[in-house]
Design a protein around this motif. Structure first.
Motif, short mmCIF file in Angstrom:
data_model
loop_
_atom_site.label_atom_id
_atom_site.label_comp_id
_atom_site.label_asym_id
_atom_site.label_seq_id
_atom_site.Cartn_x
_atom_site.Cartn_y
_atom_site.Cartn_z
N ALA A 182 0.84 -1.20 0.00
CA ALA A 182 0.00 0.00 0.00
C ALA A 182 0.87 1.25 0.00
O ALA A 182 1.84 1.36 0.75
CB ALA A 182 -0.91 0.01 1.22
N VAL A 183 0.52 2.22 -0.84
CA VAL A 183 1.31 3.43 -1.00
C VAL A 183 1.20 4.31 0.24
O VAL A 183 0.11 4.50 0.79
CB VAL A 183 0.86 4.22 -2.25
N ARG A 184 2.36 4.85 0.66
CA ARG A 184 2.40 5.77 1.79
C ARG A 184 3.14 7.04 1.38
O ARG A 184 3.99 7.01 0.48
CB ARG A 184 3.12 5.13 2.98
N THR A 225 9.25 4.41 4.38
CA THR A 225 8.52 3.36 3.67
C THR A 225 7.56 3.99 2.69
O THR A 225 6.65 4.71 3.07
CB THR A 225 7.74 2.48 4.67
N LEU A 226 7.79 3.75 1.38
CA LEU A 226 6.92 4.29 0.34
C LEU A 226 5.75 3.37 0.01
O LEU A 226 4.70 3.83 -0.41
CB LEU A 226 7.74 4.55 -0.94
N LYS A 227 5.96 2.07 0.19
CA LYS A 227 4.89 1.08 0.03
C LYS A 227 4.98 0.13 1.21
O LYS A 227 6.06 -0.38 1.51
CB LYS A 227 5.02 0.30 -1.28
N THR A 247 8.71 -5.55 5.85
CA THR A 247 7.90 -6.67 5.38
C THR A 247 7.99 -6.84 3.87
O THR A 247 8.19 -5.86 3.13
CB THR A 247 6.43 -6.48 5.77
N VAL A 248 7.84 -8.07 3.43
CA VAL A 248 7.84 -8.37 2.00
C VAL A 248 6.69 -7.64 1.32
O VAL A 248 5.57 -7.58 1.84
CB VAL A 248 7.72 -9.89 1.78
N GLY A 249 6.98 -7.08 0.17
CA GLY A 249 6.01 -6.26 -0.55
C GLY A 249 6.22 -4.78 -0.34
O GLY A 249 5.59 -3.96 -1.00
#
Length: 318
Positions: A176-178, A212-214, A276-278
């Protein structure tokens, strides 16, 4: 823990990462009389029973999915864990098997330049969880008028591969985009996920900084893990790219060992542990947690480094 292996190139073992930017609309090879003559039985993930008439004669590369996988056909940029059976279709001799039955196998950094074209074409017929049969010629595998004496392969021989796609990693972070904070290096993604990085004009941070961008929802990276990533690294001072897995022809994911004894700078390693992965993260590594006063390769002494990292998966995770 699942065991891993690396694919076969010109006589050695290599891991495979298919190169490219987007999933093909259709497989790059099709079924035909040669591949249809290869009969395969056995459970997915176990060493297959393979039968074919000899001499088997191929004119080109053909592929057939014998155990159906799930989802879309493999994207060219994905990093794969495979089980492999390899035989000489002309003589009937089995050349190698690896990656089946939880067998201990070799793990190497994937290299697109060493992935033979017939395997790229054949794996384009596969999906996550597929078993595929691929037939090709020695010339297409090794080059015109070439074989491999060490493997008993003459230039005119046919090659038979059976591959199980045990795990297919995504080719980019899918979390998810942050939003990032002001004053932090800005990242813009191309259509294929390739990051462009703009470093602020202000002086570099003095401490290790992470954004964290995603936000991924997969497994958490722990000390000692082997982490499959795509990344781009730039120098804070002049925004020069010093290393990247995003090549002109596409991506070639790499594997980083994090924690004590790892193969990346301590600051980068510390930043990834707990993620986390992803996820896609931006890490600013100060010199004392990077390459310090000695530098490395294209990285000068006392350089502050900026990494954009897509965390694609963890080796050994089920």
């Amino acid at each position: 823990m699942r065991k891993y292996f690396a694919l076969i190139a010109t006589g050695g073992l290599i891991a495979v990462a298919l190169t490219g930017c987007a999933a093909p609309a259709e497989p790059q090879a099709t079924s035909g009389a040669t591949v249809d003559a290869v009969h395969v039985s056995g459970e997915f993930g176990e060493t297959p029973d393979v039968e074919f008439p000899t001499p088997l004669t191929a004119q080109d590369t053909q592929c057939r999915e014998v155990i159906e996988g799930e989802g879309d056909y493999l994207s060219p940029g994905q990093f794969l864990e495979l089980g492999l059976y390899w035989a000489n279709g002309t003589t009937g001799e089995v050349i190698a098997t690896a990656g089946f039955d939880d067998e201990q196998t070799q793990v190497l950094t994937p290299s697109a330049s060493t992935t033979p074209a017939p395997l790229v074409e054949g794996l384009s017929c596969a999906r996550d969880g597929s078993r595929v049969v691929v037939t090709t010629t020695a010339e297409e595998f090794y080059g015109p008028d070439r074989g491999n004496d060490a493997q008993g392969i003459a230039p005119g021989d046919t090659l038979v591969f059976v591959m199980d796609v045990i795990k297919a990693y995504p080719d980019r972070a899918d979390g998810a985009v942050r939003l990032s904070r002001d004053g932090f290096p800005a990242v813009v993604l191309d259509g294929d996920g390739r990051p462009g990085v703009t470093v602020p004009s202000s002086g570099p941070f003095e401490d290790l900084e992470v954004e964290t961008l995603k936000q991924g929802s997969g497994a958490t990276v722990e000390d000692g893990d082997l982490v499959v990533v795509n990344f781009t690294g730039v120098l804070w001072d002049d925004n020069t790219v010093f290393d990247t897995t995003w090549k002109d022809e596409g991506t070639s994911p790499t594997v980083w060992s994090v924690g004590e004894g790892g193969n990346i700078p301590t600051g980068l390693s510390d930043a990834l542990i707990g993620k986390t992965v992803g996820s896609q993260v931006v890490v600013v590594v100060p010199p004392d947690q990077g390459y310090g006063s000695s530098g490395s390769g294209e990285i000068p002494a006392d350089a502050t480094l900026v990494y954009v990292v897509d965390i694609l998966g963890i080796y050994g995770d089920e």
